[in-house]
Design an enzyme around this catalytic site. Structure first.
Site, PDB file in Angstrom:
ATOM      1  N   CYS A   1       0.855  -1.196   0.000  1.00 52.44           N
ATOM      2  CA  CYS A   1       0.000   0.000   0.000  1.00 52.44           C
ATOM      3  C   CYS A   1       0.887   1.240   0.000  1.00 52.44           C
ATOM      4  O   CYS A   1       0.633   2.223  -0.704  1.00 52.44           O
ATOM      5  CB  CYS A   1      -0.885   0.034   1.246  1.00 52.44           C
TER       6      CYS A   1
ATOM      7  N   CYS B   1     -34.734  -0.874  10.206  1.00 49.84           N
ATOM      8  CA  CYS B   1     -33.667  -0.219  10.978  1.00 49.84           C
ATOM      9  C   CYS B   1     -34.287   0.852  11.869  1.00 49.84           C
ATOM     10  O   CYS B   1     -33.919   1.012  13.031  1.00 49.84           O
ATOM     11  CB  CYS B   1     -32.648   0.448  10.059  1.00 49.84           C
TER      12      CYS B   1
ATOM     13  N   ARG C   1     -22.270  -6.047  10.520  1.00 41.11           N
ATOM     14  CA  ARG C   1     -23.268  -5.615  11.504  1.00 41.11           C
ATOM     15  C   ARG C   1     -24.655  -5.535  10.856  1.00 41.11           C
ATOM     16  O   ARG C   1     -25.643  -5.991  11.416  1.00 41.11           O
ATOM     17  CB  ARG C   1     -22.836  -4.265  12.077  1.00 41.11           C
TER      18      ARG C   1
ATOM     19  N   CYS D   1     -28.017  -7.467  11.889  1.00 37.68           N
ATOM     20  CA  CYS D   1     -29.268  -6.754  12.187  1.00 37.68           C
ATOM     21  C   CYS D   1     -30.428  -7.344  11.385  1.00 37.68           C
ATOM     22  O   CYS D   1     -31.502  -7.599  11.925  1.00 37.68           O
ATOM     23  CB  CYS D   1     -29.143  -5.271  11.836  1.00 37.68           C
TER      24      CYS D   1
END
Lengths: 288, 109, 138
Positions: free
Chosen positions: A103, A204, A245, A249
């Site tokens: 990188c 959500c 995540r 959910c």
């Protein structure tokens, strides 16, 4: 402050609403977050304009955690995520792939080249003609310029390099663009945010807009902000990405989920990030 | 496992002779408890850091026996007396026989 | 090490069963204490043990103790399937007799710190920690 409660809320969530104390605008009590005694983090901010008809104030997930969990983020040595950042620092400087490039060969010192990057991603990419996430950019570098294999979108290596890159923006305000060519993607993400999914028929917003600061059993619901991602979770003792995540959910609503890196989650990442415009980048954060 | 293990240690760069300093250590390690099963239902063998030691100029500061109830990525904070300038040696002992070592020097002002 | 929700529940259930039916090979809390004290009397007090009242996740619970005058301290998680957590021996260059660790707690339980003093006597402290399962995080 406008807070309409979902009419179809399930019993479990409804019970939590009754048990938990209702939040008022600007009334979530929390201490200040200063990291290493020097970096002040904005954990509470006025809601960005696009959100003003729904929320007055936005909060980092940090304010909803216990004082012991909060403390883990206040000193970089106490923050277990930093061990992964250390590893990513080595990766940044280590050549990989058929081109023999690291990188650093193209980007130089991560402290310089990546400062501010995390704060504005996901971002419209003119060449690609679409909104790109940081993870997509990392994998593009790996496959197109390094001749290396793409990393798993939400895997440990990707999470670690994102934590390293994100750290270079820590303390800077999240400021993703939602106008211009990114607008259509953002609108798709917004639609996804408010769409109820799964057997539980929850969106959500059911959790993170209408019921934050309430207790769902033993868990103190946050606004679902992603300004601190990747996040080290005490639960699994590793770095977790926003897409992983999201997947969790959606799964928790008992639905088939989209995949990390899918176009749907890219739109959702842009939209959820924009709900945190004005909070500080907090990467890498610590949560339960 | 060994290649993935990375220790971090925080020790002040200098102290006054006789000072008590705080030392923080963290090492990346799964701390596989031996109590879990894999997806096929087979027990996953235990592999933990079972001992941690810190010495200063050949004298012991702390010697800890660790059990599977220690969290993943073990964190240990403790204090040391610094009678003179010298070197701290930290050692983590893995069930597989590996010993991970880190050293930090401290000056006496 | 990562626990899925199902595994966490299974471990919790296992721990609950173990509380009733001790499994051979895993010493009981009393045995762990006796192993450290040799059966000597343990007096409560003189040791400070700090742990959260409610742990947000049992997988990583920060605890610390301060045991002035101790030569060694054993930490015992009374509700874990295997109660032993750590035994801390202080050397001649220990700055004080305190230490902080992060530990796993299988369920709501008492955590004990037993200190062996320089004169061979034993002191202890006990803290109750409520452990909540999972949590959504984020």
């Amino acid at each position: 402050m406008t807070r309409t409660r979902g009419t179809q809320t399930l019993a479990a969530l409804a019970a939590a609403c009754v048990l938990g104390a209702a939040a008022q605008a600007g009334e979530v009590d929390h201490p200040e977050l200063v990291i290493n005694g020097e970096t002040r983090i904005t954990v509470e901010a006025p809601a960005p304009d696009h959100l003003k008809d729904r929320l007055d104030t936005i909060y980092s997930g940090w304010v909803f955690r216990s004082k012991e969990t909060q403390a883990l983020e206040m000193d970089d040595f106490d923050n277990p995520a930093m061990v992964f950042v250390d590893k990513a620092w080595e990766v940044w400087n280590t050549p990989d792939g058929s081109e023999g490039k690291s990188c650093a060969d193209c980007h130089g010192a991560v402290e310089e080249s990546m400062k501010g990057v995390r704060a504005v991603y996901p971002k419209w990419n003119e060449t690609a003609g679409e909104v790109r996430t940081l993870a997509q950019m990392v994998n593009e570098c790996r496959t197109e310029r390094m001749g290396a294999d793409a990393w798993k979108y939400a895997g440990g290596q990707m999470a670690a390099i994102k934590a390293l890159i994100g750290l270079q923006s820590r303390g800077m305000p999240v400021n993703v663009a939602i106008d211009g060519p990114a607008r259509a993607t953002w609108e798709k993400g917004r639609e996804l945010y408010y769409t109820r999914t799964g057997q539980l028929e929850l969106s959500c917003a059911s959790w993170h807009e209408q019921n934050y600061d309430r207790m769902i059993r033993a868990d103190h619901l946050s606004q679902g902000q992603i300004n601190g991602f990747p996040v080290y979770r005490l639960k699994n003792a590793k770095l977790n990405t926003a897409h992983a995540r999201f997947k969790g959910c959606v799964r928790d609503t008992r639905a088939e989920t989209y995949k990390p890196g899918s176009p749907e989650f890219v739109t959702l990442e842009l939209y959820v990030a924009s709900r945190g415009n004005g909070l500080s980048v907090e990467t890498p954060s610590v949560r339960n | 496992m060994a290649s993935a293990v990375k220790p971090r240690v925080k020790v002040p760069k200098s102290a006054a002779a006789g000072d008590v300093i705080t030392i923080k250590t963290l090492i990346s390690h799964k701390m596989e408890s031996g109590l879990r099963k894999d997806k096929q239902g087979n027990p996953i063998p235990r592999q933990i850091i079972n001992r941690f030691t810190c010495d200063f100029n050949g004298q012991n500061v702390i010697d800890i026996t660790l059990e599977p109830a220690i969290s993943t990525n073990p964190y240990i904070q403790f204090s040391a007396k610094v009678p003179e300038a010298g070197e701290f040696v930290f050692k983590w002992f893995d069930d597989d026989g590996s010993v991970y070592e880190e050293r930090k020097t401290i000056a006496v002002a | 090490m990562e626990f899925t929700r199902r595994e966490t529940l299974a471990i919790g259930a296992g721990a609950a069963a173990l509380a009733v039916l001790p499994i051979r090979g895993m010493a009981s809390v009393d045995e762990e204490i006796a192993d450290f004290t040799g059966g000597a009397e343990v007096v409560e007090g003189g040791v400070t043990l700090t742990a959260p009242e409610i742990a947000e996740n049992g997988n990583t619970v920060p605890i610390s103790f301060d045991a002035p005058g101790a030569v060694a301290v054993r930490i015992i998680a009374t509700g874990n399937p295997s109660p032993k957590v750590a035994t801390v021996n202080f050397g001649p260059l220990a700055g004080n007799q305190s230490c902080a660790l992060r530990i796993r707690l299988a369920r709501t339980q008492d955590v004990l710190a037993i200190a062996k003093m320089a004169d061979g006597s034993f002191k202890s402290a006990k803290v109750a920690v409520k452990v909540t399962i999972g949590g959504c995080g984020g």
